[in-house]
Structure formats: structure tokens, C-alpha cells
Design a protein around this motif. Sequence first.
Motif, PDB file in Angstrom:
ATOM      1  N   HIS A 174      20.092  -9.152 137.589  1.00  0.00           N
ATOM      2  CA  HIS A 174      19.449 -10.442 137.378  1.00  0.00           C
ATOM      3  C   HIS A 174      20.212 -11.319 136.399  1.00  0.00           C
ATOM      4  N   THR A 175      20.906 -10.714 135.443  1.00  0.00           N
ATOM      5  CA  THR A 175      21.618 -11.499 134.440  1.00  0.00           C
ATOM      6  C   THR A 175      23.051 -11.835 134.832  1.00  0.00           C
ATOM      7  N   ALA A 176      23.646 -11.089 135.767  1.00  0.00           N
ATOM      8  CA  ALA A 176      25.078 -11.258 136.039  1.00  0.00           C
ATOM      9  C   ALA A 176      25.419 -11.746 137.438  1.00  0.00           C
ATOM     10  N   VAL A 177      24.636 -11.383 138.438  1.00  0.00           N
ATOM     11  CA  VAL A 177      25.026 -11.679 139.816  1.00  0.00           C
ATOM     12  C   VAL A 177      25.140 -13.164 140.074  1.00  0.00           C
ATOM     13  N   GLY A 178      24.235 -13.944 139.489  1.00  0.00           N
ATOM     14  CA  GLY A 178      24.218 -15.373 139.783  1.00  0.00           C
ATOM     15  C   GLY A 178      25.141 -16.218 138.939  1.00  0.00           C
ATOM     16  N   ARG A 179      25.991 -15.593 138.134  1.00  0.00           N
ATOM     17  CA  ARG A 179      26.827 -16.359 137.207  1.00  0.00           C
ATOM     18  C   ARG A 179      28.226 -16.666 137.736  1.00  0.00           C
ATOM     19  N   GLY A 180      28.502 -16.382 138.960  1.00  0.00           N
ATOM     20  CA  GLY A 180      29.810 -16.675 139.524  1.00  0.00           C
ATOM     21  C   GLY A 180      30.471 -15.447 140.108  1.00  0.00           C
ATOM     22  N   PRO A 181      31.554 -15.640 140.896  1.00  0.00           N
ATOM     23  CA  PRO A 181      32.213 -14.527 141.591  1.00  0.00           C
ATOM     24  C   PRO A 181      32.718 -13.431 140.661  1.00  0.00           C
ATOM     25  N   ALA A 182      33.371 -13.802 139.556  1.00  0.00           N
ATOM     26  CA  ALA A 182      33.928 -12.788 138.649  1.00  0.00           C
ATOM     27  C   ALA A 182      32.819 -11.933 138.048  1.00  0.00           C
ATOM     28  N   SER A 183      31.752 -12.576 137.615  1.00  0.00           N
ATOM     29  CA  SER A 183      30.621 -11.849 137.044  1.00  0.00           C
ATOM     30  C   SER A 183      29.941 -10.985 138.093  1.00  0.00           C
ATOM     31  N   GLY A 184      29.816 -11.508 139.310  1.00  0.00           N
ATOM     32  CA  GLY A 184      29.210 -10.741 140.400  1.00  0.00           C
ATOM     33  C   GLY A 184      30.005  -9.490 140.722  1.00  0.00           C
ATOM     34  N   MET A 185      31.333  -9.624 140.811  1.00  0.00           N
ATOM     35  CA  MET A 185      32.180  -8.458 141.086  1.00  0.00           C
ATOM     36  C   MET A 185      32.107  -7.440 139.959  1.00  0.00           C
ATOM     37  N   ALA A 186      32.115  -7.944 138.723  1.00  0.00           N
ATOM     38  CA  ALA A 186      32.060  -7.043 137.573  1.00  0.00           C
ATOM     39  C   ALA A 186      30.756  -6.253 137.557  1.00  0.00           C
ATOM     40  N   GLY A 188      28.799  -5.611 140.150  1.00  0.00           N
ATOM     41  CA  GLY A 188      28.817  -4.678 141.281  1.00  0.00           C
ATOM     42  C   GLY A 188      29.645  -3.445 140.977  1.00  0.00           C
ATOM     43  N   THR A 189      30.781  -3.662 140.315  1.00  0.00           N
ATOM     44  CA  THR A 189      31.641  -2.541 139.927  1.00  0.00           C
ATOM     45  C   THR A 189      30.938  -1.637 138.926  1.00  0.00           C
ATOM     46  N   LEU A 190      30.343  -2.253 137.888  1.00  0.00           N
ATOM     47  CA  LEU A 190      29.711  -1.485 136.822  1.00  0.00           C
ATOM     48  C   LEU A 190      28.533  -0.654 137.337  1.00  0.00           C
ATOM     49  N   ILE A 191      27.677  -1.271 138.131  1.00  0.00           N
ATOM     50  CA  ILE A 191      26.501  -0.549 138.628  1.00  0.00           C
ATOM     51  C   ILE A 191      26.922   0.608 139.527  1.00  0.00           C
ATOM     52  N   GLN A 221      27.328   5.985 140.774  1.00  0.00           N
ATOM     53  CA  GLN A 221      28.268   6.781 141.563  1.00  0.00           C
ATOM     54  C   GLN A 221      27.997   6.702 143.060  1.00  0.00           C
ATOM     55  N   SER A 222      27.603   5.519 143.533  1.00  0.00           N
ATOM     56  CA  SER A 222      27.328   5.380 144.962  1.00  0.00           C
ATOM     57  C   SER A 222      27.280   3.912 145.337  1.00  0.00           C
ATOM     58  N   SER A 223      28.240   3.470 146.164  1.00  0.00           N
ATOM     59  CA  SER A 223      28.202   2.092 146.650  1.00  0.00           C
ATOM     60  C   SER A 223      27.020   1.896 147.588  1.00  0.00           C
ATOM     61  N   SER A 224      26.605   2.975 148.266  1.00  0.00           N
ATOM     62  CA  SER A 224      25.442   2.889 149.147  1.00  0.00           C
ATOM     63  C   SER A 224      24.193   2.533 148.343  1.00  0.00           C
ATOM     64  N   THR A 225      24.048   3.143 147.166  1.00  0.00           N
ATOM     65  CA  THR A 225      22.911   2.838 146.301  1.00  0.00           C
ATOM     66  C   THR A 225      22.979   1.399 145.823  1.00  0.00           C
ATOM     67  N   THR A 226      24.171   0.951 145.433  1.00  0.00           N
ATOM     68  CA  THR A 226      24.341  -0.406 144.927  1.00  0.00           C
ATOM     69  C   THR A 226      23.979  -1.438 145.976  1.00  0.00           C
ATOM     70  N   THR A 227      24.500  -1.279 147.175  1.00  0.00           N
ATOM     71  CA  THR A 227      24.200  -2.235 148.231  1.00  0.00           C
ATOM     72  C   THR A 227      22.741  -2.138 148.670  1.00  0.00           C
ATOM     73  N   TYR A 235      27.851 -11.706 148.095  1.00  0.00           N
ATOM     74  CA  TYR A 235      29.193 -11.424 148.614  1.00  0.00           C
ATOM     75  C   TYR A 235      30.112 -10.813 147.551  1.00  0.00           C
ATOM     76  N   PRO A 236      30.367 -11.477 146.404  1.00  0.00           N
ATOM     77  CA  PRO A 236      31.267 -10.865 145.403  1.00  0.00           C
ATOM     78  C   PRO A 236      30.692  -9.599 144.784  1.00  0.00           C
ATOM     79  N   PHE A 237      29.361  -9.529 144.674  1.00  0.00           N
ATOM     80  CA  PHE A 237      28.740  -8.322 144.121  1.00  0.00           C
ATOM     81  C   PHE A 237      29.065  -7.105 144.982  1.00  0.00           C
TER      82      PHE A 237
END
Length: 387
Positions: A244-256, A258-261, A266-272, A290-292
Motif C-alpha cells: 500500500h505504501t510503495a506500489v503506487g509511487r512509481g515504477p522503480a518503487s513498484g519493482m523494489a 515486488g522484489t522485496l516481498i 520466497q515465492s513469486s506465486s505468493t507475491t502475484t 505491471y512493475p510490481f
Amino acid sequence: MSLQSTALPGSANESNVQSNWLSWLLVSFLIYVLLAAVGAIGSGFKAAAGSDAKELFAFASNPGIALIVGVVATALIQSSSTVTSIIVGMVAGGLPIAIAIPMIMGANIGTSLTSTLVSLGHIRNGKEFKRAFSAATVHDSFNILAVAILLPLELLFRPLATASEYLAGLLVSDASVSMSGMNFMKVLLSPAADILKASVAWLPGVWSGVALILIGIGLILMVVTQIGKVLRTLMVGRAMNILHTAVGRGPASGMASGTLITVLVQSSSTTTSLIVPLAGTGVFSLKQVYPFILGSNIGTTITALLAATAISGASATVALQIALVHLLFNLLAIAVIYVLPFLRQIPVVMAETLAIQAQRNKGYVVAYIGGVFFALPLIVVGISRLF
């Protein structure tokens, strides 16, 4: 006020702290078992094939077949982390890098099936389903486009193999190899390795190696699942706050984020699976999701890198190399597709088009899943046999 914040003996706060410590100890133990399991696969392949380990994979000498192995295995197991950990062990046991690279790429495609299936939870609400399905299939579309662009380039010019070999050579120095007797990970894992080898020592020749491979794969399947469950319990609340705090702040923040979570759980399936329902209910737009999701592709590579640390000796470099291929592939895909505006929109257009058709006729959902994860693999196999 200070008395209220102090964890008294027997209090709920103290109980929660103890529970968290026990959970983290369990995670540490499971990671240890994961490393031992990866090492067991490499040892098993060596024992089963001996000096002719590479010949064991002659049936998969075609990159197209190797790609399908990665897609199908990951779609069935529903964990790219598991599949890439197994591939690391196989490479350590003799699987050629040239065959392992398409498998790694296939794992990226296979793992995207999870988010597509999660989106079906919104199928009764047309608008929600459209948003959820587009958020899910943008993952599929990006990964398929990445393979379509980078696999031919890899076959022609070998950028991933070359770059990963160079980096692995820097990270695994000659000194560390020559001092393999003082290798920390080897010493740490040797008790588990001895136990696993002893458990199959009664089997004759090749069969002991085969049994070791099966035990290693079984342990990886179990451990990755259990790590995911424990970390979800520990981190999902924090993960949702990050969303909620990072995804909507732009592509770089969204990717970061997504990577961190993804690193945390330990599962991209869980993240998505976390983000798709939020997209379906309108909390996040496709542009924000998309960037997340691309960040989740990067985060999931940590498992293969971790697994590579279980390998020591002469196989350490190639094991680390294939793990680095997974990371470099995802980074290069983002650099090529997301950074270039004319390519960036292709996955979005593909996802939105699929979502519109799926909203109008649910038969498109069945056709899409069957086509991407069954028909397309068969077509690739057919084409690959022509070369």
C-alpha cells in the motif's frame, strides 16, 4: 505507559515474541535442509552418471525441449523457486549450461500460471474479473515476450552464458576452490550430506544415485512449500503494508517492493497472488501492478542463488553461473522490454485484449490457459524437431 509496552512473563506479547523466534528458527532449519537437498541432487547425478553425466541429458539437447521442460515442470509444481533450485543441482551434476538456460527461461513462463488461476476467483463479477485477469496475464505476456526476444539472442550470441560465466568466475575465486577443505558451506552441510548418502548406501551402484536425486527433489518440494507457509505467516502483514505504501509511487518503487516481498516470502506465486485480488477490486491499476510483478521476477531468483551456495569444489562455479543466469535474464528482460517504450506496452496490450475477450466469453479463459501451457509447448516441441 512504559509498563504497558513491557512484555511481562506469560503475557500475550512475550508469547508472540517466542512464537516469532521459533518460526525464524524453523525457517533457518528449512533453508539448511534446502541447501542439503540441492547438494544431494548434484551428488546423485554424479553417482548415477559418473564421468558421463552430460550424456544423461542427451535427450534434452534441443533448446526447445529444454524450454518446455522448464515451462511444464514449473506449471505442474507451481513454484519456479523449486524448479530453479533443482536445475542448480542438475547443473552441478553435469547438466550443460546451454540446456539449463532455456529451462530457466521456461520456469519464468510456468510460474505465471498461478496468478492467472488466482484471477478466476473474480470470474462472477465482470468488471473485477477483467481487472484481475489483465493484472494476471500481464505477467504471462511479459515473460513470454522476454523468452521470445532473449532466447534467440542467447542461442546466437550467448550474452547470458558469457556474462554469468564471467561473474561466477569473479565470485568463486581460485583461492576459494583451492581451499575447498576450509569451505564454510561444505563444512556446515557435510553432516546432512553424510546422512543422506548413508540413507541410500545400501542400494547398488547407479540406483543409490537415482535414490539420492529423488530424495533431494522430494525435500526441495517439501521445504519450499513449508518455507512459503511459515514466511507468509510472519511477513504477509508487513508485505501488505509495503504494497500500500510503495506500489503506487512509481515504477522503480513498484519493482523494489515486488522484489522485496518476493524475497521475504520466497515465492513469486505468493507475491502475484497478493496483488491480483487487489487489482481486481480496483485498489491498484494495471499500470501500477505491471512493475510490481516485474519486481517479483527479480525477487524469485534469490532461491537459486541461495541454492548455489550448497555446491562446493569444481562444480561451484557452474552452479553459481546458472543461478546468475536466472537473475541476469530477468534484469535484461526489464532493461530491454520495460525501458523501451515501444516494447513496454506490448504486454499491457496483450493482457488488456485477453481480459476483454475473457470478460465477454469465459471460453477464452480455457482456450488461453490450454493454449499457453499445453498447445504452445507442443508447437515448440514440433518446431524444435525440425532443426
